[in-house]
Every structure is written in C-alpha cells, then in structure tokens.
Motif scaffolding. Structure first.
Motif, PDB file in Angstrom:
ATOM      1  N   HIS A 103       0.821  -1.193   0.000  1.00  0.00           N
ATOM      2  CA  HIS A 103       0.000   0.000   0.000  1.00  0.00           C
ATOM      3  C   HIS A 103       0.864   1.255   0.000  1.00  0.00           C
ATOM      4  N   LEU A 104       0.289   2.340  -0.526  1.00  0.00           N
ATOM      5  CA  LEU A 104       1.005   3.608  -0.627  1.00  0.00           C
ATOM      6  C   LEU A 104       1.488   4.073   0.742  1.00  0.00           C
ATOM      7  N   GLY A 105       2.706   4.590   0.773  1.00  0.00           N
ATOM      8  CA  GLY A 105       3.239   5.166   1.999  1.00  0.00           C
ATOM      9  C   GLY A 105       3.863   4.178   2.960  1.00  0.00           C
ATOM     10  N   LEU A 106       3.818   2.886   2.643  1.00  0.00           N
ATOM     11  CA  LEU A 106       4.386   1.876   3.538  1.00  0.00           C
ATOM     12  C   LEU A 106       5.757   1.422   3.051  1.00  0.00           C
ATOM     13  N   LYS A 107       6.554   0.903   3.989  1.00  0.00           N
ATOM     14  CA  LYS A 107       7.857   0.369   3.625  1.00  0.00           C
ATOM     15  C   LYS A 107       7.685  -1.001   2.991  1.00  0.00           C
ATOM     16  N   ILE A 108       8.644  -1.394   2.176  1.00  0.00           N
ATOM     17  CA  ILE A 108       8.530  -2.665   1.457  1.00  0.00           C
ATOM     18  C   ILE A 108       8.444  -3.852   2.417  1.00  0.00           C
ATOM     19  N   GLU A 109       9.001  -3.675   3.629  1.00  0.00           N
ATOM     20  CA  GLU A 109       8.918  -4.745   4.627  1.00  0.00           C
ATOM     21  C   GLU A 109       7.479  -4.983   5.090  1.00  0.00           C
ATOM     22  N   GLU A 110       6.600  -4.014   4.828  1.00  0.00           N
ATOM     23  CA  GLU A 110       5.208  -4.110   5.252  1.00  0.00           C
ATOM     24  C   GLU A 110       4.297  -4.636   4.146  1.00  0.00           C
ATOM     25  N   ALA A 111       4.880  -5.169   3.083  1.00  0.00           N
ATOM     26  CA  ALA A 111       4.096  -5.729   1.979  1.00  0.00           C
ATOM     27  C   ALA A 111       3.242  -6.888   2.476  1.00  0.00           C
ATOM     28  N   GLU A 112       2.057  -7.027   1.905  1.00  0.00           N
ATOM     29  CA  GLU A 112       1.132  -8.080   2.300  1.00  0.00           C
ATOM     30  C   GLU A 112       1.115  -9.193   1.256  1.00  0.00           C
ATOM     31  N   GLY A 113       0.474 -10.300   1.600  1.00  0.00           N
ATOM     32  CA  GLY A 113       0.404 -11.432   0.683  1.00  0.00           C
ATOM     33  C   GLY A 113       1.614 -12.339   0.821  1.00  0.00           C
ATOM     34  N   ILE A 114       1.742 -13.259  -0.115  1.00  0.00           N
ATOM     35  CA  ILE A 114       2.880 -14.193  -0.109  1.00  0.00           C
ATOM     36  C   ILE A 114       4.183 -13.421  -0.245  1.00  0.00           C
ATOM     37  N   LYS A 115       5.167 -13.764   0.563  1.00  0.00           N
ATOM     38  CA  LYS A 115       6.451 -13.083   0.530  1.00  0.00           C
ATOM     39  C   LYS A 115       7.146 -13.301  -0.813  1.00  0.00           C
ATOM     40  N   THR A 116       7.714 -12.222  -1.326  1.00  0.00           N
ATOM     41  CA  THR A 116       8.357 -12.282  -2.633  1.00  0.00           C
ATOM     42  C   THR A 116       9.501 -11.285  -2.686  1.00  0.00           C
ATOM     43  N   SER A 117      10.361 -11.449  -3.672  1.00  0.00           N
ATOM     44  CA  SER A 117      11.482 -10.520  -3.863  1.00  0.00           C
ATOM     45  C   SER A 117      11.164  -9.485  -4.934  1.00  0.00           C
ATOM     46  N   TRP A 118       9.898  -9.373  -5.316  1.00  0.00           N
ATOM     47  CA  TRP A 118       9.523  -8.418  -6.354  1.00  0.00           C
ATOM     48  C   TRP A 118       9.841  -6.995  -5.919  1.00  0.00           C
ATOM     49  N   GLN A 119      10.053  -6.141  -6.915  1.00  0.00           N
ATOM     50  CA  GLN A 119      10.397  -4.750  -6.644  1.00  0.00           C
ATOM     51  C   GLN A 119       9.218  -4.008  -6.018  1.00  0.00           C
ATOM     52  N   ARG A 120       9.539  -2.943  -5.318  1.00  0.00           N
ATOM     53  CA  ARG A 120       8.524  -2.110  -4.664  1.00  0.00           C
ATOM     54  C   ARG A 120       7.495  -1.593  -5.673  1.00  0.00           C
ATOM     55  N   SER A 121       7.968  -1.197  -6.852  1.00  0.00           N
ATOM     56  CA  SER A 121       7.064  -0.645  -7.860  1.00  0.00           C
ATOM     57  C   SER A 121       6.012  -1.664  -8.286  1.00  0.00           C
ATOM     58  N   ILE A 122       6.426  -2.911  -8.451  1.00  0.00           N
ATOM     59  CA  ILE A 122       5.487  -3.965  -8.844  1.00  0.00           C
ATOM     60  C   ILE A 122       4.450  -4.175  -7.745  1.00  0.00           C
ATOM     61  N   LEU A 123       4.890  -4.157  -6.506  1.00  0.00           N
ATOM     62  CA  LEU A 123       3.985  -4.378  -5.380  1.00  0.00           C
ATOM     63  C   LEU A 123       2.972  -3.244  -5.241  1.00  0.00           C
ATOM     64  N   LEU A 124       3.399  -2.012  -5.535  1.00  0.00           N
ATOM     65  CA  LEU A 124       2.482  -0.870  -5.487  1.00  0.00           C
ATOM     66  C   LEU A 124       1.401  -0.999  -6.562  1.00  0.00           C
ATOM     67  N   VAL A 125       1.805  -1.409  -7.760  1.00  0.00           N
ATOM     68  CA  VAL A 125       0.848  -1.592  -8.855  1.00  0.00           C
ATOM     69  C   VAL A 125      -0.147  -2.696  -8.519  1.00  0.00           C
ATOM     70  N   LEU A 126       0.329  -3.766  -7.933  1.00  0.00           N
ATOM     71  CA  LEU A 126      -0.546  -4.884  -7.593  1.00  0.00           C
ATOM     72  C   LEU A 126      -1.587  -4.496  -6.543  1.00  0.00           C
ATOM     73  N   ALA A 127      -1.244  -3.536  -5.677  1.00  0.00           N
ATOM     74  CA  ALA A 127      -2.209  -3.084  -4.669  1.00  0.00           C
ATOM     75  C   ALA A 127      -3.417  -2.432  -5.338  1.00  0.00           C
ATOM     76  N   ILE A 128      -3.176  -1.611  -6.371  1.00  0.00           N
ATOM     77  CA  ILE A 128      -4.281  -0.977  -7.097  1.00  0.00           C
ATOM     78  C   ILE A 128      -4.978  -1.994  -7.988  1.00  0.00           C
ATOM     79  N   THR A 129      -4.205  -2.928  -8.547  1.00  0.00           N
ATOM     80  CA  THR A 129      -4.801  -3.980  -9.368  1.00  0.00           C
ATOM     81  C   THR A 129      -5.829  -4.763  -8.565  1.00  0.00           C
ATOM     82  N   LEU A 130      -5.543  -4.961  -7.279  1.00  0.00           N
ATOM     83  CA  LEU A 130      -6.459  -5.659  -6.387  1.00  0.00           C
ATOM     84  C   LEU A 130      -7.800  -4.938  -6.317  1.00  0.00           C
ATOM     85  N   HIS A 131      -7.771  -3.579  -6.343  1.00  0.00           N
ATOM     86  CA  HIS A 131      -9.005  -2.799  -6.329  1.00  0.00           C
ATOM     87  C   HIS A 131      -9.815  -3.048  -7.595  1.00  0.00           C
TER      88      HIS A 131
END
Length: 270
Positions: A103-131
């Motif tokens: 989610h926006l404004g959070l550190k990459i360590e606070e990513a949700e879901g299955i743990k992965t080594s994906w980049q922060r940018s990919i994880l941010l996009v996936l959060a909106i994709t979920l919406h």
C-alpha cells in the motif's frame, strides 16, 4: 443515447465498458507527465472519492438489483444478496492474503500477501490492481444481467455503473503513477505501470458477463458477489489509506461527493 450498444452481445458490451474504465485509469496515470508529486491531502481526498463511488455502486447498481431479481425469480430475496455479498468478501480476503502487494506510503517490509522478492514498484501496482478486480467484475455482471430483460437490469444502469467506475479510476491511476515518479522512475515507465493496474478490468468484465449469461440462476448471487468484493476493498484498503493523514475531513468529504456522484448517475441514467 446508448442505442449503438444494443446490436452487440452483453459480453462485447462489457468489453467496451471495461476498456473505457481502463482508458480512464490510463488517463489518470498520464498525470505523471505533468506532476512529479501529489499532495498527501489531495491523494486522500481522491481515495475517499473512489471509496464513495464504490460504496454507492455496491448498493444502487448491485445489491438492490440482486434483491429485486431474486424476488422476480421466486427466490427468498435476502438469500442471494447475503450469500453473494459474503462470498465476494471472502474471495477478496483470499486474494488479499495471497497476492503480494504494497500500500502507498508503507515500507517494502510491510508488503502483504505471499512473501516475494519483487520490486517495490510492482507491489504498489498490484495493490491498485487488487481494487480493479471487483470493479471489472461488477461492470461485467451488470451488462450480463441485461441479457435477461429483467426490469431491474437495464442497459442504461449498466452504463451508469461503468461511467461511475471510470470516474473513480482516474484518481486511482494517478495514485499509482505519480508516487512511482517520486521514487525516481522515468515518467513513461511510471505511466505504463499506472495504466497496467487497470488491465485486469476488461478481463474480469468479460468473465463476469459470460458467467451470468451461461448460468442465469447465479445472477442475483453474482451481483451481490461483486458488491461484497468492492465493499471489502473499500473497508480494508481505501478508507484506511484515505484516513492515514491528520486531515481526515478531506477524505470524508471526498467519500460523500463520490457517493453522491455515483448515486446521481445510477438514478438519472438507470
């Protein structure tokens, strides 16, 4: 006004509608070419607006028609609405736990879901994709419902839902691309990531329309399912993100305006 759509099948109509919502997402993402930063208060207001639209759409365009259709099909009215609504929430709960996202404004360590080594940018996009999964599904189911000629399922109502979802996709597109630009990503790349967050909507829309056309008995459940999925996103993600700043009244006003806009669209067109 919408006569040109009548000659197409509901699946194609849903495809057109969700391509429109995807286009508006891209339009919002294009703001990255004009701005490098987005004020936190403005962002919260936009997220609040999106939440308001989704709440209104969940009732006016999905739950209310679900109850009406159940009555017309001689089914206990509240059963499809309750079962579908809770099922939609359960589906998003599972996706939220499995899909890696940040989610926006959070550190990459606070990513949700299955743990992965994906980049922060990919994880941010996936959060909106979920919406966007339930949004695309909602539009698809609404157009699929039109095929049965039920009084509570009109083409104008489905179009109103698509317009409402499209409007709230504009700030969502900007909410992805501009923060990525702030993290020193190129404008073009940030735009591509932003618009990509909406690509799931045409996919979900076509699937939703096709399913309800093939299986009419699931129609009231499908409408409520889409509503439950959207409300889950609103309560789990949009509202907390929008209220993360001390100026919570801006997000609240945004939600009130968004709700009113979607309500007006549904009542005026539907």
């Amino acid at each position: 006004m919408f006569d040109w759509l009548i000659g197409y099948s509901p699946v194609i109509q849903a495809l057109f509608a969700t391509l429109f919502t995807w286009f508006v997402t891209a339009l919002g993402a294009s703001m990255v070419f004009f701005f490098k930063k987005i004020n936190k208060t403005v962002l919260n207001g936009m997220l609040g607006f999106a939440a308001g639209v989704m709440i209104a759409a969940s009732f006016w365009s999905l739950l209310a028609p679900s109850i009406e259709m159940a009555e017309q099909m001689n089914v206990i009215p509240w059963v499809p609405a309750a079962v579908g609504f809770l099922g939609g929430g359960a589906f998003l709960f599972l996706v939220d736990k499995l899909l890696p996202h940040l989610h926006l404004g959070l550190k990459i360590e606070e990513a949700e879901g299955i743990k992965t080594s994906w980049q922060r940018s990919i994880l941010l996009v996936l959060a909106i994709t979920l919406h966007n999964i339930p949004e695309g599904l909602a539009v698809g189911v609404a157009f699929g419902a039109v095929a049965y000629g039920l009084p509570s399922a009109t083409l104008a109502g489905a179009v109103a839902l698509a317009i409402g979802i499209g409007i709230q996709n504009f700030p969502e597109g900007a909410a992805v691309s501009i923060p990525l630009r702030r993290e020193n990503m190129s404008r073009f790349k940030a735009f591509m990531y932003g618009q990509a967050s909406g690509i799931v909507e045409p996919i979900a829309g076509v699937i939703g329309a096709a399913l309800v056309i093939m299986m009419r008995p699931i129609l009231p459940y499908a409408l409520a399912f889409a509503a439950g999925a959207m409300i889950y996103v609103v309560v789990e993600e949009l509202i907390p993100e929008a209220q993360s700043d001390h100026k919570t009244d801006v997000a609240t006003i945004g939600a009130m305006v968004g709700f009113s806009v979607m309500m007006i669209l549904d009542v005026a067109l539907g």
